[in-house]
Design an enzyme around this catalytic site. Structure first.
Site, mmCIF file in Angstrom:
data_model
loop_
_atom_site.group_PDB
_atom_site.id
_atom_site.type_symbol
_atom_site.label_atom_id
_atom_site.label_comp_id
_atom_site.label_asym_id
_atom_site.label_seq_id
_atom_site.Cartn_x
_atom_site.Cartn_y
_atom_site.Cartn_z
ATOM 1 N N PHE A 104 20.399 24.884 45.424
ATOM 2 C CA PHE A 104 20.391 25.355 46.813
ATOM 3 C C PHE A 104 20.304 24.137 47.719
ATOM 4 C CE2 PHE A 104 16.432 26.281 44.584
ATOM 5 C CZ PHE A 104 15.527 25.432 45.184
ATOM 6 N N SER A 105 20.832 24.294 48.927
ATOM 7 C CA SER A 105 21.098 23.154 49.794
ATOM 8 C C SER A 105 19.874 22.599 50.487
ATOM 9 C CB SER A 105 22.146 23.529 50.852
ATOM 10 O OG SER A 105 23.337 23.946 50.230
ATOM 11 N N SER A 106 18.924 23.428 50.835
ATOM 12 C CA SER A 106 17.767 22.953 51.597
ATOM 13 C C SER A 106 16.483 23.319 50.875
ATOM 14 C CB SER A 106 17.753 23.572 53.009
ATOM 15 O OG SER A 106 17.628 24.970 52.930
ATOM 16 N N GLN A 149 14.891 26.842 51.043
ATOM 17 C CA GLN A 149 15.372 27.971 50.266
ATOM 18 C C GLN A 149 14.511 28.244 49.038
ATOM 19 O OE1 GLN A 149 19.651 26.403 50.479
ATOM 20 N NE2 GLN A 149 19.981 28.589 50.257
#
Length: 601
Positions: free
Chosen positions: A17-19, A22
């Site tokens: 996941f990107s951040s 999350q």
């Protein structure tokens, strides 16, 4: 989903996941739950020895496929290529955009390379699909569409965010709007405005003060730690690397240079520099003075000598071979602190070990530096200020021409010619910027001021309560004035001769001296009892007939040969041979100097 020997196939689960935020939400739970349901339905065993999770890592740039030490997918790919992941194993992802959000070409290459290595990729959403060596063309087309969709979403998001930041940077430059709460360690944001953390700001000012006074990075850090000054940042101690960052950070003078990270690359400047964005902690003059002090230490690194701080560290050069002299402490029972050739000390072939006592040398050179007529070396007039103004004007002119070229490009002018002109101007701009930085450093530490500092510190050196501090400040002042000190040391019984040539920054003229040191010894006069003679040192200015440059090794050879002849005959110095190209000692100074050279041991 069983193999022929009924052993369950092995699956590996990859979560991304990107951040980091999350991880606090539903992303991990959702991906894990879907994975476990698929495993149960298909009777596949999950490999739990290898955890594949890239948390807070974007799939847009492809960086998650690089550096196995940091990224889980890169680790998996390395194991696949090494043959340590068995063919027929599964790689489970929630959707293909968890695997990658890159452009379709590298994204599809990643997918096909995994399939070619026998890995079966399981996509759980939006439609449960397995991509393996038997994948149907229509299924592969759907994969291409899915990968393209993920990349398009990320690109659009990146562009929107970029435009938003561009607008914020424009407002910051125009209205002083705070761009982000991420600030230098001596500031924080409160109610939309910067607030100075005064203890931290005081530490920053102290760092600049010590740098200007000649302290190196290591000594600054050691001093701050010794004084228990609270460190700035996450560490609980001061480190050289952080000191270096503070001393190179223009934020202390209020400037802010926006940066961006494009496609996972390193941070690089973007947009115009914003002056007066942060509260000013140190002045522009102090910033350049500190940079000048650090520049003077360039190629002059190293810890202080065990015998104390050497005022001429890394300034001294051996006239015989161009090597350096260093301070060596042989102890009080021996010869004490001496200046020795580093090349000879290391046993380098051809180097000659002739030392000179450090303390008499230091006193002799300081006494001569103190007597120098500054007006004869430093020209009057605001030349450095004029240079700053001239270079600033040239830089502004180049910026104006670049602006016109940009406008011409928008009007679809001759693109090749304009691009070539822009490239030439950019190169010229880089060169002028370097010249301007150097001019500003010189303007921040004018030579007249450096001479005044040097003279006053020489006067106060012996009375200073903190000898280390006083010697560091004096060494910094000397380094602002002197580029090199070339020395020719010659031994003659109980005498040591030092022919010294001092070179100054930005000056063609030099100063030449001869130092004669008689060490303490016992003299025997026939049958009389021995009598101790105390050490003494004589220093005189030298004037040569003809040019003498100790940077040329030939000059040292001629003087050494001449002195050896004098010492051998112990009579009046003979005239130099008429055909010999080299120095001649001028008559009449030199009666005192000549007597010193021939003084009995």
């Amino acid at each position: 989903m069983k193999t022929k020997n009924s052993t369950p196939a092995t699956a590996y689960s990859y979560l991304r996941f990107s951040s980091p935020e999350q991880s606090k939400g539903d992303s991990v739970r959702r991906q894990t739950e879907l994975r476990d349901q698929w495993l149960d339905r298909n009777g596949v065993m999950l490999n739990t020895t290898l955890t594949l999770r890239d948390e807070g890592i974007s799939g847009f740039s492809g960086k998650h496929r690089e550096n196995p030490d940091r990224h889980a997918l890169a680790t998996f790919l390395e194991l696949v290529h090494a043959g340590r992941i068995a063919r027929g194993s599964y790689l489970i992802v929630e959707s293909l955009d968890r695997l990658t959000r890159e452009h379709i070409r590298p994204a599809l290459t990643l997918l096909l390379n995994l399939i070619d290595n026998g890995i079966r990729i399981v996509q759980l959403l939006p439609v449960e699909t397995i991509y393996d060596e038997a994948v149907e063309p229509m299924t592969l087309m759907m994969a291409i569409m899915e990968l393209s969709r993920g990349h398009s979403e990320s690109r659009m998001k990146s562009e929107r965010v970029g435009r938003a930041w561009s607008a914020k940077r424009e407002r910051a430059g125009r209205d002083g709007e705070v761009l982000t709460k991420r600030t230098p360690g001596w500031l924080h944001v409160k109610d939309g405005a910067f607030v100075v953390n005064e203890p931290a700001a005081a530490a920053v000012r102290r760092i600049y003060e010590m740098a200007i006074n000649g302290y190196g990075l290591g000594r600054i850090a050691k001093q701050l730690n010794a004084e228990k000054i609270p460190a700035i940042g996450r560490a609980d101690y001061w480190a050289r690397s952080y000191i270096a960052k503070i001393l190179s950070n223009r934020a202390v003078v209020g400037e802010y240079q926006p940066h961006t990270i494009a496609h996972g690359q390193k941070r690089h400047p973007t947009g115009e520099l914003i002056p007066d964005y942060y509260p000013v902690i140190v002045s522009e003059k102090e910033w350049y003075a500190a940079r000048a002090a650090l520049a003077n230490r360039h190629n002059k690194p190293g810890r202080p000598a065990a015998g104390g701080i050497n005022l001429f560290a890394n300034l001294l050069r051996d006239a015989r071979d161009g090597g350096t002299f260093f301070q060596l402490d042989r102890g009080k029972k021996s010869s004490g602190k001496i200046l020795a050739s580093y090349r000879a000390y290391q046993g380098i072939e051809g180097a000659k070990m002739t030392s000179f006592p450090s303390v008499p040398f230091e006193r002799a050179i300081l006494s001569q530096l103190k007597e120098i007529d500054v007006d004869s070396l430093v020209p009057r007039g605001p030349k450095t200020v004029d240079a700053v103004l001239a270079l600033t004007g040239r830089l502004a002119g180049i910026d104006g021409r670049l602006t016109k070229i940009s406008a011409a490009l928008l009007d679809k002018g001759d693109i090749d010619a304009l691009a070539t002109a822009a490239k030439t101007l950019e190169a010229e701009k880089v060169a002028i910027t370097k010249e301007l930085d150097e001019a500003r450093r010189q303007a921040a530490t004018p030579l007249m001021s450096a001479w005044a500092t040097c003279h006053s510190l020489i006067d106060l050196l012996n009375q200073a309560p903190d000898q280390d501090d006083a010697r560091l400040r004096l060494r910094a002042a000397i380094r602002r004035l002197v580029s090199n000190i070339y020395c020719l040391f010659i031994a003659d019984g109980t005498k040591r001769l030092a022919f010294v040539q001092v070179h100054f920054h930005g000056q063609a003229t030099t100063r030449d001296y001869v130092i004669v040191h008689h060490r303490a010894h016992f003299a025997f006069n026939g049958c009389e009892a021995s009598r101790r003679k105390e050490s003494r040192t004589i220093v005189r200015s030298m004037r040569y007939k003809g040019p003498v440059d100790f940077r040329n090794k030939g000059s040292a050879k001629i003087i050494e040969k001449y002195v050896e002849e004098v010492c051998r005959t112990c009579s009046e110095p003979p005239p130099m041979p008429a055909k010999t190209k080299g120095p001649k000692m001028s008559q009449g100074q030199d009666e005192e100097t000549s007597n010193a050279l021939n003084a009995p041991g």
